[in-house]
Design a protein around this motif. Structure first.
Motif, PDB file in Angstrom:
ATOM      1  N   ASN A 174      83.727  21.794  71.842  1.00 27.38           N
ATOM      2  CA  ASN A 174      84.756  22.816  71.828  1.00 27.38           C
ATOM      3  C   ASN A 174      84.820  23.507  73.170  1.00 27.38           C
ATOM      4  OD1 ASN A 174      82.786  25.089  71.777  1.00 27.38           O
ATOM      5  ND2 ASN A 174      82.321  24.267  69.740  1.00 27.38           N
ATOM      6  N   SER A 175      85.834  24.359  73.302  1.00 32.50           N
ATOM      7  CA  SER A 175      86.023  25.122  74.528  1.00 32.50           C
ATOM      8  C   SER A 175      86.257  26.571  74.166  1.00 32.50           C
ATOM      9  CB  SER A 175      87.229  24.579  75.309  1.00 32.50           C
ATOM     10  OG  SER A 175      87.520  25.391  76.414  1.00 32.50           O
ATOM     11  N   ALA A 176      85.583  27.475  74.883  1.00 32.27           N
ATOM     12  CA  ALA A 176      85.733  28.904  74.640  1.00 32.27           C
ATOM     13  C   ALA A 176      86.306  29.571  75.888  1.00 32.27           C
ATOM     14  CB  ALA A 176      84.385  29.539  74.295  1.00 32.27           C
ATOM     15  N   GLY A 177      87.401  30.319  75.729  1.00 32.23           N
ATOM     16  CA  GLY A 177      87.917  31.102  76.839  1.00 32.23           C
ATOM     17  C   GLY A 177      86.995  32.266  77.130  1.00 32.23           C
ATOM     18  N   ILE A 178      86.755  32.554  78.403  1.00 25.31           N
ATOM     19  CA  ILE A 178      85.802  33.598  78.767  1.00 25.31           C
ATOM     20  C   ILE A 178      86.341  34.469  79.894  1.00 25.31           C
ATOM     21  CG2 ILE A 178      83.777  32.252  78.067  1.00 25.31           C
ATOM     22  CD1 ILE A 178      83.328  31.660  81.043  1.00 25.31           C
ATOM     23  N   ASP A 179      85.770  35.673  79.978  1.00 29.18           N
ATOM     24  CA  ASP A 179      85.925  36.574  81.116  1.00 29.18           C
ATOM     25  C   ASP A 179      84.542  36.831  81.695  1.00 29.18           C
ATOM     26  OD1 ASP A 179      88.683  36.941  80.809  1.00 29.18           O
ATOM     27  OD2 ASP A 179      88.385  38.557  79.354  1.00 29.18           O
ATOM     28  N   ALA A 180      84.460  36.949  83.013  1.00 28.02           N
ATOM     29  CA  ALA A 180      83.191  37.263  83.656  1.00 28.02           C
ATOM     30  C   ALA A 180      83.477  37.978  84.972  1.00 28.02           C
ATOM     31  CB  ALA A 180      82.367  36.003  83.907  1.00 28.02           C
TER      32      ALA A 180
END
Length: 443
Positions: A267-273
């Protein structure tokens, strides 16, 4: 071609080149020191004081007061040729052994990548007191790529960090002794990190990637207590780069007590960093002994210790990530750089220079990773300038970097150690050669 068109071509080509290259870190951490062919030849001694180049604005915008009348433009290029091999042993942990990993001594091969680092500068003298400047640089970068199935693949495969920084600035000559400068930083950052996925029975690749922007400032001053002697103090602020991206895993299996092995899909998870590149302070001095000889020195501090652990957070639409979002461990110490050098005017057209520097890396054995096996290093440099006319000059610089003996020990209390992945211990054999060249023209 008109002067206006020449300037457009110079800065457009440099901007495009910056987007095309990914640098190899050759200052402490993943900073790129190679911003001036002129100062490369002196191991960057005196780089925060005024010289015959406006590239010193990268470290101290006040040095723009040294620009000539009208418009001055410079184009600098550095070709970096590093060699870095990691040889060691990987011992699988509980999870990787369950998924088929075995003890491995496969070498990394040469993990370093050759790189071309361009930079451009322009200065326009408005009057006797005010000078406007613009710099386009890649101040941070990293590119390491070991063999796909090397022993340390569960801790890293390829790693890329890339930046572009646009730095408009203005300098003001207060009087014969003092000048001050102030500038802004507009920075783009791209990060891409890959490694073998410990949940995968085929060691498939998992990836973290993101890109974003940040803003900062530059400031500085020069002090000339008497003719021929100058002190320069420059500051580049931290830049908080807000990254949007994704974390991708290829799927695999894990053990659930009372159930056994459970398979799950990728799967793929959208992220902020947020990744904060550190501020730096550069203190330089230069002294003209006579009409032919100038001596210089520099001390630079970089606040790498502000770069702790980056905790990405979920953003936008994402699927459930059974392993959680990965933290990016840095936890660096501060970095220091010291150099001394000098130049000798052979005649009106030719100037020779040399310098030696020593860098204290912000990375020690407790945090040294397979992604960036950095260590303290010695800089040995030489260079020259040739000015065939009063308007045109060329610079060449060469540096040979000799790192200290470097070991990697990902076990026990090392910040990257994970008992489910296993241990990796090894030795790093590396050296770096850098060739820089520039063209300077005053309209």
């Amino acid at each position: 071609m008109s002067n206006a068109n020449k300037k457009t071509v110079l800065f457009t080509s440099t901007a495009l080149a910056l987007f095309m290259v990914a640098g190899v870190a050759h200052a402490g951490g993943f900073a790129l020191r190679e911003q001036s062919a002129y100062y490369q030849g002196m191991s960057f001694a005196g780089n925060a004081t005024t010289g015959d180049t406006i590239s010193s604005m990268f470290w101290n915008p006040a040095t723009l007061v040294g620009a000539g009348q009208g418009l001055t433009v410079e184009s600098h290029s550095s070709f970096i040729a590093p060699v870095s091999d990691i040889d060691g042993t990987f011992t699988p942990g509980a999870l990787t052994q369950l998924n088929g990993a075995t003890t491995s001594t496969a070498s990394s091969g040469d993990v370093a990548s050759d790189a071309w680092i361009p930079s451009s500068y322009a200065a326009y003298r408005f009057n006797d007191q005010i000078v406007f400047g613009l710099g386009i640089n890649a101040p941070f970068g990293l590119s390491t790529k070991p063999e796909q199935d090397w022993a340390g693949q569960y801790y890293s495969r390829s790693s890329e960090v890339f930046t572009v920084n646009v730095n408009p600035a203005v300098a003001y000559q207060v009087n014969d002794m003092f000048a001050v400068g102030l500038g802004a930083q507009l920075q783009y950052m791209q990060v891409r990190l890959k490694s073998a996925y410990p949940f995968s029975t085929t060691a498939a690749t998992t990836e973290f990637k993101g890109e974003g922007y940040g803003f900062g400032v530059t400031a500085g001053l020069t002090f000339t207590p008497w003719e021929g002697t100058e002190f320069g103090l420059g500051f580049r602020s931290a830049v908080a780069n807000n990254l949007d991206g994704s974390y991708i895993n290829p799927g695999g299996r894990f053990f659930v007590a009372g159930v056994g092995l459970v398979n799950f899909g990728g799967n793929s998870a959208g992220i902020d960093a947020t990744v904060v590149t550190p501020e730096s302070v550069t203190l330089s001095a230069s002294h003209r002994v006579n009409d032919k000889i100038r001596l210089a020195g520099t001390v630079e501090w970089t606040n790498w210790s502000r770069l702790k652990t980056v905790h990405p957070s979920a953003s936008g639409a994402s699927t459930t990530n059974p392993t959680g979002l990965p933290a990016l461990e840095f936890n660096y110490d501060d970095g220091w750089f010291f150099s001394v050098g000098g130049e000798y005017a052979w005649n009106d057209q030719l100037t020779l220079r040399a310098g030696v520097g020593y860098e204290l890396s912000p990375i020690d054995e407790n945090i040294r990773s397979t992604r960036l096996p950095d260590n303290d290093r010695l800089w040995l440099s030489t260079g020259l300038s040739w000015a065939p006319t009063k308007h045109l000059a060329f610079d060449l610089g060469y540096s040979h970097l000799i790192p200290a003996n470097t070991k990697i020990d990902i076990s026990g209390n090392h910040q990257d150690y994970n008992s489910n992945i296993g241990t990796y211990t090894g030795d790093v054999d590396s050296q770096v050669n850098i060739i820089s060249a520039s063209l300077r023209y005053q309209f």
